[in-house]
Design an enzyme around this catalytic site. Structure first.
Site, PDB file in Angstrom:
ATOM      1  N   GLY A  97       0.874  -1.223   0.028  1.00 36.28           N
ATOM      2  CA  GLY A  97       0.002  -0.113  -0.021  1.00 36.28           C
ATOM      3  C   GLY A  97       0.898   1.265  -0.121  1.00 36.28           C
ATOM      4  O   GLY A  97       0.220   2.336  -0.278  1.00 36.28           O
ATOM      5  N   ARG A  98       2.089   1.199   0.332  1.00 40.49           N
ATOM      6  CA  ARG A  98       3.065   2.295   0.308  1.00 40.49           C
ATOM      7  C   ARG A  98       4.421   1.696  -0.311  1.00 40.49           C
ATOM      8  O   ARG A  98       5.480   2.316   0.111  1.00 40.49           O
ATOM      9  CB  ARG A  98       3.051   2.836   1.608  1.00 40.49           C
ATOM     10  CG  ARG A  98       3.515   1.970   2.621  1.00 40.49           C
ATOM     11  CD  ARG A  98       3.888   2.765   3.747  1.00 40.49           C
ATOM     12  NE  ARG A  98       4.211   1.955   4.928  1.00 40.49           N
ATOM     13  CZ  ARG A  98       4.558   2.666   6.135  1.00 40.49           C
ATOM     14  NH1 ARG A  98       4.870   4.011   6.442  1.00 40.49           N
ATOM     15  NH2 ARG A  98       4.680   1.854   7.216  1.00 40.49           N
ATOM     16  N   ASP A 130      -2.451   6.889   3.115  1.00 42.02           N
ATOM     17  CA  ASP A 130      -1.693   7.832   1.909  1.00 42.02           C
ATOM     18  C   ASP A 130      -0.664   7.341   1.037  1.00 42.02           C
ATOM     19  O   ASP A 130      -0.067   7.962   0.414  1.00 42.02           O
ATOM     20  CB  ASP A 130      -1.268   9.378   2.642  1.00 42.02           C
ATOM     21  CG  ASP A 130      -0.031   8.945   3.801  1.00 42.02           C
ATOM     22  OD1 ASP A 130       0.152   7.567   4.006  1.00 42.02           O
ATOM     23  OD2 ASP A 130       0.205   9.612   4.586  1.00 42.02           O
ATOM     24  N   GLY A 131      -0.225   6.113   1.745  1.00 39.34           N
ATOM     25  CA  GLY A 131       0.717   5.547   0.402  1.00 39.34           C
ATOM     26  C   GLY A 131       2.218   6.236   1.112  1.00 39.34           C
ATOM     27  O   GLY A 131       3.429   5.802   0.430  1.00 39.34           O
ATOM     28  N   ARG A 181      14.656  -0.612   0.452  1.00 38.00           N
ATOM     29  CA  ARG A 181      14.976  -1.732   0.797  1.00 38.00           C
ATOM     30  C   ARG A 181      15.333  -2.778   0.072  1.00 38.00           C
ATOM     31  O   ARG A 181      14.788  -2.744  -1.158  1.00 38.00           O
ATOM     32  CB  ARG A 181      13.430  -2.221   1.469  1.00 38.00           C
ATOM     33  CG  ARG A 181      13.546  -3.472   2.119  1.00 38.00           C
ATOM     34  CD  ARG A 181      12.496  -3.485   3.243  1.00 38.00           C
ATOM     35  NE  ARG A 181      11.110  -3.806   2.633  1.00 38.00           N
ATOM     36  CZ  ARG A 181      10.088  -3.926   3.537  1.00 38.00           C
ATOM     37  NH1 ARG A 181      10.252  -3.815   4.768  1.00 38.00           N
ATOM     38  NH2 ARG A 181       8.935  -4.219   2.906  1.00 38.00           N
ATOM     39  N   ASP A 257       2.101 -11.333   7.124  1.00 41.57           N
ATOM     40  CA  ASP A 257       2.712 -10.709   5.721  1.00 41.57           C
ATOM     41  C   ASP A 257       4.035 -10.230   5.959  1.00 41.57           C
ATOM     42  O   ASP A 257       4.698  -9.600   5.068  1.00 41.57           O
ATOM     43  CB  ASP A 257       1.650  -9.276   5.496  1.00 41.57           C
ATOM     44  CG  ASP A 257       1.384  -8.592   6.615  1.00 41.57           C
ATOM     45  OD1 ASP A 257       1.012  -9.158   7.667  1.00 41.57           O
ATOM     46  OD2 ASP A 257       1.533  -7.289   6.544  1.00 41.57           O
TER      47      ASP A 257
HETATM   48  P1  AMP Z   1       2.655  -3.005   7.887  1.00 42.27           P
HETATM   49  O1  AMP Z   1       2.148  -2.708   9.044  1.00 42.27           O
HETATM   50  O2  AMP Z   1       3.825  -1.913   7.581  1.00 42.27           O
HETATM   51  O3  AMP Z   1       3.246  -4.498   7.839  1.00 42.27           O
HETATM   52  O4  AMP Z   1       1.551  -2.884   6.709  1.00 42.27           O
HETATM   53  C1  AMP Z   1       0.469  -3.462   6.604  1.00 42.27           C
HETATM   54  C2  AMP Z   1      -0.231  -3.266   5.493  1.00 42.27           C
HETATM   55  O5  AMP Z   1      -0.429  -1.772   5.593  1.00 42.27           O
HETATM   56  C3  AMP Z   1       0.686  -3.248   4.249  1.00 42.27           C
HETATM   57  O6  AMP Z   1      -0.268  -3.632   3.031  1.00 42.27           O
HETATM   58  C4  AMP Z   1       0.847  -1.895   3.923  1.00 42.27           C
HETATM   59  O7  AMP Z   1       1.273  -1.423   2.648  1.00 42.27           O
HETATM   60  C5  AMP Z   1      -0.157  -0.905   4.409  1.00 42.27           C
HETATM   61  N1  AMP Z   1       0.128   0.373   4.861  1.00 42.27           N
HETATM   62  C6  AMP Z   1       0.949   0.853   5.994  1.00 42.27           C
HETATM   63  N2  AMP Z   1       1.011   1.955   5.922  1.00 42.27           N
HETATM   64  C7  AMP Z   1       0.407   2.511   4.946  1.00 42.27           C
HETATM   65  C8  AMP Z   1       0.384   3.639   4.364  1.00 42.27           C
HETATM   66  N3  AMP Z   1       0.759   4.977   4.994  1.00 42.27           N
HETATM   67  N4  AMP Z   1      -0.287   3.890   3.305  1.00 42.27           N
HETATM   68  C9  AMP Z   1      -0.853   2.973   2.499  1.00 42.27           C
HETATM   69  N5  AMP Z   1      -0.604   1.583   3.094  1.00 42.27           N
HETATM   70  C10 AMP Z   1      -0.029   1.720   4.151  1.00 42.27           C
HETATM   71 MG    MG Z   2       4.146  -5.282   6.238  1.00 43.00          MG
END
Ligand code: AMP
Ligand code: MG
Length: 478
Positions: A97-98, A130-131, A181, A257
């Protein structure tokens, strides 16, 4: 612009992208959202060199354009990956998502690495978010992932951080940033969950074959490569979590994930190293039930592997009952294998070579004492390898002295010299870890005052965590 592109083309990028040849449902093609005014904050020169990249002839401003994704190196093919995952136990469809994977770079040794920009803007998987990413957390991932690497633990790496020149909204306005990364791949348990939930067995098969080709080609010759994959991923994950337990690392968000099939530590969120030894330590403020506490990590690893096994069932055996039986038999070994690895690792921490049956009690008695006396996890093991350990007030405690005597007696049963035993301890007990307050200090200086010196100093110290030298003293206290 063409001058910059030609400059970038000489840095050594060599893309050979294979993920884009997977079934289309596994990803979406799109470029990073360009950043307004990118600025290079940090570049990992050692990692660049390891990857066969040389950025020394490129101006920082131009590097910033590249690492923000405004200007893409030749051969890159940008995608956001689709995946699903159990987050704190609940299944969700996710996806990058980002983050955008710009392609797979082939390094000097012909090893392949995913190059991913994290914080690069919205994608079809962003949902309402917001990505983007903030500078603090991206620098944090940079520091901790590089520290984990230097500790000898498999991990994704960090090649660069740029700021975007845009503010992002969190509780306040924060500087936006993008982390580059580097991972041996971003295939996760969640990638398999995504393929499995789509119910198309051919796509799942393609993903299994792809993963085996990319990470474990030896498995191709087995009668049941899928079962081989399950076994190997279990071994890799046991190895990984044993390392985390060794250094007191708490990942913080062990959702499916965030578990990489390669066995690398991935996705550094609210992770941290434990100071005072307490197995119940949790760092994530959203982990109310302590699901991802220090001592739960092996159990959660097993839980995640069960989710992985479930996705593989149709490929393990035609008959579902039989497939479940085989998968269960495999995962049921987790406890025995993990315990063996953990004991072996803890024995090393105490300088013990061939294990004897009483070692487990000896180890657990020390840990119990450490918990009761709020001893620092890292420093206690460092102190044990010092001649004058008993001079320290903390250790002038009758329970500890009793344990110490038992340990000394046990050491005499080693068939190798005292020096070798000491060397063994020093090779697995880090002298320095990224202490939370030191990390926060460095991040505050960088994010608030634009002062990068504390971060550079910290990174320098963390590069050699097992080497005793003057510079580390200021980084050792809890
Ligand atoms: P994470 O907690 O980093 O493992 O993220 C969990 C999910 O939330 C993943 O699909 C990420 O891409 C999405 N995600 C986290 N932060 C954002 C953000 N600011 N904008 C869009 N997607 C997000
Ligand atoms: Mg993740």
């Amino acid at each position: 612009m063409s001058k910059i592109i030609s400059e970038i083309s000489k840095t050594g990028w060599r893309f050979n992208n294979s993920y884009v040849r997977l079934p289309e449902m596994m990803f979406s093609r799109l470029n990073p959202v360009p950043s307004k005014a990118p600025k290079l904050i940090i570049l990992n020169e050692i990692l660049s060199e390891e990857l066969g990249l040389n950025f020394s002839d490129v101006k920082d401003d131009h590097l910033a354009l590249m690492f923000a994704g405004n200007l893409l190196p030749q051969g890159s093919e940008c995608i956001a990956q689709a995946y699903a995952g159990h987050q704190f136990g609940y299944f969700t469809i996710l996806g990058d998502g980002r983050a955008i994977m710009i392609g797979e770079h082939v390094a000097k040794n012909n090893k392949k690495f995913d190059i991913q920009f994290k914080g690069s803007g919205q994608t079809p998987y962003s949902r309402d978010a917001d990505g983007r990413a903030a500078l603090g957390p991206m620098l944090r991932e940079y520091i901790i992932s590089e520290a984990i690497h230097s500790l000898g633990i498999p991990t994704t790496r960090s090649l660069a951080v740029v700021t975007t020149g845009e503010s992002i909204i969190r509780e306040t306005f924060l500087p936006g940033a993008i982390l580059t990364r580097v991972a041996s791949s971003h295939i996760r348990v969640g990638t398999f969950q995504y393929a499995a939930i789509k119910g198309d067995i051919n796509s799942l098969k393609t993903l299994v074959n792809y993963t085996i080709d990319r990470h474990y080609p030896n498995l191709k010759n087995l009668n049941n490569p899928t079962l081989g994959l399950l076994n190997t991923v279990m071994e890799k994950q046991i190895e990984l979590v044993t390392h985390w337990m060794r250094v007191g690392f708490i990942h913080g968000v062990m959702n499916t994930d965030n578990m990489a099939i390669s066995g690398e530590t991935i996705d550094y969120g609210p992770c941290a190293f434990m100071d005072t030894y307490n197995p119940e330590t949790v760092f994530s403020s959203i982990d109310h039930n302590g699901r991802y506490a220090y001592f739960n990590q092996p159990g959660i690893t097993k839980w995640n592997l069960l989710r992985f096994a479930e996705t593989l069932l149709p490929l393990i055996h035609d008959k579902k009952d039989k497939a479940i039986e085989i998968a269960e038999e495999t995962i049921n070994n987790f406890g025995t294998v993990y315990k063996k690895c953990w004991l072996k690792m803890m024995c090393k921490k105490l300088g013990l070579f061939e294990e004897v049956i009483e070692d487990e009690t000896l180890i657990n008695d020390l840990l119990t004492w450490m918990k009761q006396n709020k001893a620092d996890y890292t420093n206690t093991f460092c102190s044990l390898s010092k001649e004058n350990v008993l001079k320290d007030k903390l250790f002038q405690d009758s329970k500890f002295l009793n344990w110490y005597q038992r340990w000394q007696t046990r050491l005499t049963q080693n068939k190798k010299s005292k020096q070798l035993s000491l060397n063994l301890m020093c090779s697995v007990n880090p002298l320095v870890i990224p202490r939370n307050y030191k990390v926060e200090e460095a991040l505050d200086a960088a994010s608030i005052n634009g002062d990068l010196v504390p971060m550079y100093n910290l990174l320098e110290v963390l590069k050699k965590p097992y080497d005793n030298r003057q510079e580390i003293i200021a980084y050792q206290s809890p």
